[in-house]
Design a protein around this motif. Structure first.
Motif, short mmCIF file in Angstrom:
data_model
loop_
_atom_site.label_atom_id
_atom_site.label_comp_id
_atom_site.label_asym_id
_atom_site.label_seq_id
_atom_site.Cartn_x
_atom_site.Cartn_y
_atom_site.Cartn_z
N UNK A 16 0.87 -1.17 0.00
CA UNK A 16 0.00 0.00 0.00
C UNK A 16 0.91 1.23 0.00
N UNK A 17 0.34 2.37 -0.31
CA UNK A 17 1.14 3.60 -0.36
C UNK A 17 1.80 3.88 0.99
N UNK A 18 1.03 3.70 2.08
CA UNK A 18 1.61 3.97 3.39
C UNK A 18 2.71 2.98 3.74
N UNK A 19 2.59 1.72 3.32
CA UNK A 19 3.64 0.74 3.56
C UNK A 19 4.92 1.13 2.80
N UNK A 52 -2.11 -1.35 11.46
CA UNK A 52 -0.92 -0.51 11.51
C UNK A 52 -0.93 0.62 10.48
N UNK A 53 -1.96 0.68 9.64
CA UNK A 53 -1.99 1.72 8.62
C UNK A 53 -2.01 3.13 9.23
N UNK A 110 -6.83 19.89 10.25
CA UNK A 110 -7.35 19.73 8.90
C UNK A 110 -7.59 18.25 8.64
N UNK A 111 -8.80 17.92 8.20
CA UNK A 111 -9.17 16.53 8.00
C UNK A 111 -8.69 16.00 6.65
N UNK A 112 -8.21 14.75 6.66
CA UNK A 112 -7.82 14.02 5.46
C UNK A 112 -8.42 12.62 5.58
N UNK A 113 -8.66 11.97 4.45
CA UNK A 113 -9.24 10.63 4.47
C UNK A 113 -8.60 9.75 3.41
N UNK A 114 -8.37 8.49 3.77
CA UNK A 114 -7.73 7.57 2.84
C UNK A 114 -8.72 6.95 1.85
N UNK A 133 -4.36 11.78 2.20
CA UNK A 133 -3.11 12.18 2.86
C UNK A 133 -1.96 12.41 1.89
N UNK A 134 -1.95 11.67 0.78
CA UNK A 134 -0.88 11.84 -0.22
C UNK A 134 -0.92 13.24 -0.83
#
Length: 144
Positions: A16-19, A52-53, A110-114, A133-134
């Motif tokens: 995944x992008x976060x990984x 863990x994400x 500031x809100x962000x959502x995956x 988030x990206x």
């Protein structure tokens, strides 16, 4: 045949992008003191499948000197096509209202959502456009 492909080409894990990003941050960056106020709304399936994400996104943001709080929320109510179906639209909205509406109204950070569906629901039912988030990371790196 599947085994032949793996044998011939080697196994490539899909991250995944976060990984991926978490695995490529230097230890020097990770030690920075975070600033800024961002709040992360995680896609319900994502956080259930990989607990863990959220912590990984926090490390990624901290690596760029940004703080990120994980918002404790339930499902946004989209659930794949469920929320798009006419007969389920009210239930989809009701599920969104259970935890997302109030959490989005909190003006701290500031809100962000995956999740794409989560961002769609926020725009549809609360009139709030949430970036991934990206997008925040890209803007930060470009100095925006």
């Amino acid at each position: 045949m599947h085994n032949l492909l793996l044998k011939d080409y080697g196994r490539k894990d899909v991250l995944s992008l976060d990984q991926f990003l978490d695995g490529h941050l230097s230890e020097k960056n990770r030690a920075q003191q975070p600033t800024g106020d961002y709040r992360l709304f995680l896609h319900c399936t994502e956080k259930t499948a990989d607990p863990q994400t959220g912590p990984r996104w926090q490390r990624i943001f901290a690596g760029l000197g940004l703080s990120l709080e994980i918002v404790k929320i339930g499902c946004c109510g989209m659930a794949g096509l469920f929320g798009h179906e006419t007969e389920h639209q009210q239930m989809s909205k009701d599920i969104f209202d259970l935890s997302w509406r109030d959490a989005l109204q909190d003006k701290v950070g500031k809100a962000v959502a995956t999740g794409f569906s989560c961002r769609s629901q926020a725009k549809r039912f609360a009139g709030i456009k949430l970036p991934h988030p990206a997008r925040i990371l890209a803007d930060h790196l470009q100095g925006a």
